[in-house]
Design a protein around this motif. Structure first.
Motif, short mmCIF file in Angstrom:
data_model
loop_
_atom_site.label_atom_id
_atom_site.label_comp_id
_atom_site.label_asym_id
_atom_site.label_seq_id
_atom_site.Cartn_x
_atom_site.Cartn_y
_atom_site.Cartn_z
N GLY A 8 0.76 -1.17 -0.07
CA GLY A 8 0.13 0.13 -0.03
C GLY A 8 0.81 1.36 -0.08
O GLY A 8 1.92 1.34 0.00
N LEU A 17 -0.38 0.70 -8.13
CA LEU A 17 0.24 0.20 -7.12
C LEU A 17 -0.12 -1.59 -7.18
O LEU A 17 -0.95 -2.12 -7.69
CB LEU A 17 -0.52 0.51 -5.62
CG LEU A 17 -0.02 1.83 -5.10
CD1 LEU A 17 -0.81 2.20 -3.95
CD2 LEU A 17 1.33 1.85 -4.82
N THR A 89 -9.15 5.08 -2.60
CA THR A 89 -8.65 5.18 -1.28
C THR A 89 -9.35 4.32 -0.43
O THR A 89 -10.70 4.64 -0.35
CB THR A 89 -8.74 6.67 -1.14
OG1 THR A 89 -7.87 7.29 -2.02
CG2 THR A 89 -8.04 6.88 0.58
N VAL A 116 -4.13 2.16 1.26
CA VAL A 116 -4.05 2.84 -0.27
C VAL A 116 -4.53 4.22 -0.32
O VAL A 116 -5.86 4.31 0.12
CB VAL A 116 -4.34 1.76 -1.27
CG1 VAL A 116 -4.62 2.67 -2.64
CG2 VAL A 116 -4.00 0.46 -1.35
#
Length: 120
Positions: A8, A17, A89, A116
């Protein structure tokens, strides 16, 4: 069975990511592996899942952007997240279920969450 999640962090919109989650312990076999996410005030939601046969499924908001995969030799599940958006998020958690060595009893384990954050 313990799960160790990593990957993360903070990323700008449009960035990528890769999350990893490794299972360890008295594992005989692993069935489904999945990723979930949760934001404050909302219920945890399933993001993506992969079966022991390799079949995958995704939540509608992430289709075409996220890819779940697994490495059975390493008892590890991955979540590649591309074209990230601010609404992605959340705290992401992995889930693994399977059977234990020796007893062949079923287990369901959750990893610790990894944050994240998608923001410019």
């Amino acid at each position: 069975v313990q799960l160790q999640a990593s990957g993360g962090g903070l990323v700008q919109p449009g960035g990528s990511l890769r999350l990893s989650c490794a299972a360890s312990g008295r594992i005989f076999s692993i069935n489904a592996m999945s990723w979930h996410r949760q934001t404050p005030g909302k219920q945890r939601e399933l993001v993506a899942a992969v079966t022991s046969a390799g079949s995958t499924s995704y939540a509608d908001p992430v289709k075409g952007r996220f890819t779940i995969s697994r490495d059975n030799a390493k008892n590890t599940v991955y979540l590649q997240m591309n074209n990230l958006k601010p609404e992605d998020t959340a705290v992401y958690s992995c889930n693994v279920n399977g059977r234990l060595r020796d007893t062949l009893g079923e287990f369901i384990s959750w990893g610790q969450g990894t944050q994240v954050t998608v923001s410019s």
